[in-house]
Design an enzyme around this catalytic site. Structure first.
Site, mmCIF file in Angstrom:
data_model
loop_
_atom_site.group_PDB
_atom_site.id
_atom_site.type_symbol
_atom_site.label_atom_id
_atom_site.label_comp_id
_atom_site.label_asym_id
_atom_site.label_seq_id
_atom_site.Cartn_x
_atom_site.Cartn_y
_atom_site.Cartn_z
ATOM 1 C CE LYS A 80 12.159 -5.689 -5.827
ATOM 2 N NZ LYS A 80 10.678 -5.800 -5.886
ATOM 3 C CB SER A 155 9.748 -1.909 -6.208
ATOM 4 O OG SER A 155 9.413 -3.264 -5.933
ATOM 5 C CB SER A 179 7.046 -4.652 -7.368
ATOM 6 O OG SER A 179 6.861 -3.396 -6.787
HETATM 7 N N1 GLN Z 1 4.018 0.264 -6.350
HETATM 8 C C1 GLN Z 1 3.452 -0.415 -5.228
HETATM 9 C C2 GLN Z 1 3.996 0.178 -3.962
HETATM 10 O O1 GLN Z 1 4.670 1.130 -4.041
HETATM 11 C C3 GLN Z 1 3.756 -1.882 -5.295
HETATM 12 C C4 GLN Z 1 5.125 -2.207 -4.893
HETATM 13 C C5 GLN Z 1 5.410 -3.662 -4.920
HETATM 14 O O2 GLN Z 1 4.708 -4.451 -5.541
HETATM 15 N N2 GLN Z 1 6.449 -4.030 -4.204
HETATM 16 O O3 GLN Z 1 3.758 -0.280 -2.886
#
Ligand code: GLN
Length: 490
Positions: A80, A155, A179
Site C-alpha cells: 500500500k 482503504s 481497511s
Molecule cells: N473506513 C474507515 C475510515 O474511513 C477505516 C479506514 C482504515 O481502516 N484505514 O476511517
C-alpha cells in the site's frame, strides 16, 4: 508451470526450493499478469517492475549459492502506498505528497526486503487511508476484479484488488478501522489486522496513531500467517511496538479447532446485513460448529457506539498527524508569497474533500470547551469496549461475525452520504478501538449477487495463534479459496 501467478506464496516457495522455477520466472509471470489486467484494475500507483526483476535476479543468485535469506526469498510483494520506500515515491494516496521520495524504508518494508522479497510496486488507496471504497484516492479508481462496476473496498483498495486478481501472491495493507479486512472481504481474499503493536508503525504514513496497524492481504490463511510473521515483533523505532516476542503463528496452524469456544455477538445479530451475506455467515457458523467448535452468545453492549467513538477518535488523531503537511517539509507546495497563503493554498489544493472533513471534525472534537463532550466521551466508550471484550473472552476464545454488512457496492453508491460509507465498517472498527486482532476469510459468494462474502474472526490481543488455527481449519474445510469458484473471472 501453468498459471504460476495463481499460486500461493507458500507453494511458490516450495517450487523455488525444489528448483522447479526461478524467482525471475515467478516475478515475470506476475508482471505479465499485472500488465494484462491493470488497464481494468488500476491497482498500482507505481509499479516497479524493473526493481522487482533486479531483486528477483539477486534472489536467484543467493539461492544458487545456497544462501537464501528466508524460505520466501524471491517471492515478490507489493505495498500500500502508505509504507515509505527508500528512493521510491510514496504518497499515501494524497496529492499533497505527490512526488515525495522518502529517504528510508518502513520497518515492514525493511524486514520483508531482508527476507528477500522483491518489490513489485506501490498500491492505490484512499487518501491517507480514509475511506471504505478506494474512491477517496487522490489519483485513480481501483476496480473490484469480481465486477469492474464495483468498488474493491478500502482503504487498502489496490492491495486487495491486485492479490484477488492474481497480480501478486500477497500485499501489505493497513487497518485503522477495517481497511484490510473490509476490502479483503469485498474482493474474496484473506486480510489480517494484527494486535495493535505487533507490527511496527515506523515508516507508515500516520492516519490515527492509536488505531493504525499493518497487516497482510493474501489468498490463503497460511500465506497471511507467514507474511505477518516476517515483519512482526519489537522495533525500537516504534515506541508502541510490543516488547515481548511475537507469537509463532505458523507452527500448529493446522491443529484444528475442536474444543474451541466461539462467541456470536448478540448485538451484531445478522439482521442489519444483506440477506445474501446473512446466508453465508450463518452457514459459516454452522461449519465452525461442525469442525468441533462450540458456539455461544456473548454480549458486547458498548459496541453499538463503536462507529460514533471511532469517528471522533480517528479524526482527532488525524487532525494532529496531518498538521505536518504545510508545504514546507514534504511534497506539494502551493503558490503564495507569505507563509499563511502558501500553507493555506498547499492544503486547499493538496487535501481531498474527505481528508478536509476529517481534519475539521477532529479539530472541533479537540477544541477547548468541546474536548470533554466529544473526545473525552469517545475515549470512555473505548474503555467500555475493552471491558466488554475482556468479559466476553472469559467465556470464549474467539468471536465470529460478518466482516462487512454488504458485498461490494457500485461506484458512487455511498459517496454522497458519508454516514452510509462509515457504516461499512460497523463490524470492524471495534477491533481497532480495543487493539485486538481480527482476520477476514472468504466464506463463499452471496446467492444474491455472486460477490464474495467475508467471515471475521476476532481474537484477544496477541492471540493470533488461535485466530489463525480457526481460520485455517475453516478455509481448508470450505475449499473455496483453492477452487475456481474462489477466483474472479478477470
Ligand atoms: N473506513 C474507515 C475510515 O474511513 C477505516 C479506514 C482504515 O481502516 N484505514 O476511517
Amino acid at each position: 508451470m501453468s498459471d504460476l501467478f495463481w499460486k500461493s506464496a507458500t507453494d511458490l516457495a516450495s517450487a523455488l526450493e525444489a528448483k522447479d522455477v526461478s524467482s525471475v520466472e515467478i516475478t515475470q509471470a506476475l508482471i505479465e499478469r499485472t500488465e494484462a489486467i491493470e488497464g481494468d484494475l488500476q491497482a498500482y500507483l507505481l509499479p516497479t517492475a524493473d526493481r522487482a526483476l533486479a531483486d528477483a535476479a539477486t534472489a536467484d543468485e543467493r539461492r544458487a549459492r545456497g544462501q537464501a535469506r528466508s524460505s520466501y526469498d524471491g517471492i515478490p510483494v507489493a505495498y500500500k502506498d502508505l509504507f515509505v520506500t527508500k528512493g521510491i515515491t510514496s504518497t499515501s494516496g494524497s496529492r499533497i505528497l505527490e512526488g515525495y521520495v522518502p529517504p528510508y524504508d518502513a520497518t515492514v518494508v525493511e524486514r520483508c526486503s531482508n527476507a528477500g522479497l522483491p518489490l513489485l510496486g506501490k498500491l492505490n488507496m484512499d487518501e491517507f487511508a480514509m475511506g471504505s471504497s478506494g474512491e477517496n484516492s487522490g489519483y485513480q479508481l481501483t476496480r473490484n476484479p469480481w465486477d469492474l462496476e464495483r468498488v474493491p473496498g478500502g482503504s487498502s483498495a489496490g492491495s486487495a484488488a491486485i492479490v484477488a486478481a492474481g497480480g501478486a501472491p500477497w500485499a501489505w495493507g493497513t487497518d485503522t478501522g477495517g481497511s484490510i479486512r473490509q476490502p479483503a472481504a469485498l474482493c474474496g481474499i484473506v486480510g489480517v489486522k494484527p494486535t495493535y503493536g505487533l507490527v511496527s508503525r515506523y515508516g507508515m504514513i500516520a492516519f490515527a496513531s492509536s488505531l493504525d496497524q499493518a497487516g497482510p492481504l493474501t489468498r490463503s490463511v497460511r500465506d497471511a500467517a507467514a507474511l505477518l510473521q516476517m515483519a512482526a515483533g519489537h522495533d525500537p523505532r516504534d515506541s508502541t511496538s510490543i516488547t515481548r516476542g511475537a507469537p509463532d503463528v505458523l507452527t500448529g496452524i493446522d491443529d484444528g479447532i475442536a474444543g474451541m469456544r466461539i462467541g456470536l455477538v448478540k448485538e451484531f445479530s445478522t439482521e442489519g446485513s444483506d440477506p445474501g451475506v446473512r446466508t453465508r455467515i450463518e452457514e459459516a457458523y454452522n461449519r465452525l460448529e461442525k469442525l468441533g467448535a462450540t458456539l455461544e452468545e456473548v454480549s458486547l453492549p458498548s459496541f453499538e457506539f463503536g462507529i460514533s467513538a471511532y469517528y471522533l477518535i480517528a479524526p482527532a488523531e488525524c487532525s494532529a498527524n496531518l498538521a505536518r503537511y504545510d508545504g514546507v517539509r514534504y511534497g506539494l507546495r502551493g503558490a503564495g508569497d507569505d507563509i499563511i497563503k502558501m500553507t493555506s493554498r498547499t492544503r486547499a489544493e493538496g487535501f481531498g474533500a474527505e481528508v478536509k472533513r476529517r481534519i475539521m471534525l477532529g479539530t472541533y472534537a479537540l477544541s477547548a470547551g468541546y474536548y470533554d463532550a466529544y473526545y473525552g466521551k469517545a475515549q470512555k466508550v473505548r474503555t467500555l469496549m475493552i471491558r466488554d471484550l475482556a468479559k466476553a473472552y472469559s467465556k470464549v476464545d474467539l468471536i465470529a461475525c460478518p466482516t462487512s454488512p454488504t458485498t461490494a457496492f457500485k461506484f458512487g453508491d455511498r459517496t454522497a452520504d458519508p454516514l452510509a460509507m462509515y457504516l461499512s465498517d460497523i463490524f470492524t472498527v471495534p477491533v481497532n478501538l480495543a487493539g485486538n486482532a481480527g482476520i477476514s476469510i472468504p466464506c463463499g459468494t452471496s446467492p444474491d449477487d455472486g460477490l464474495p462474502v467475508g467471515l471475521q474472526l476476532i481474537a484477544k490481543a496477541l492471540d493470533e495463534k488461535t485466530m489463525f488455527k480457526a481460520a485455517y481449519a475453516f478455509e481448508q474445510d470450505l475449499g473455496f479459496a483453492s477452487s475456481e469458484e474462489g477466483r474472479p473471472k478477470l
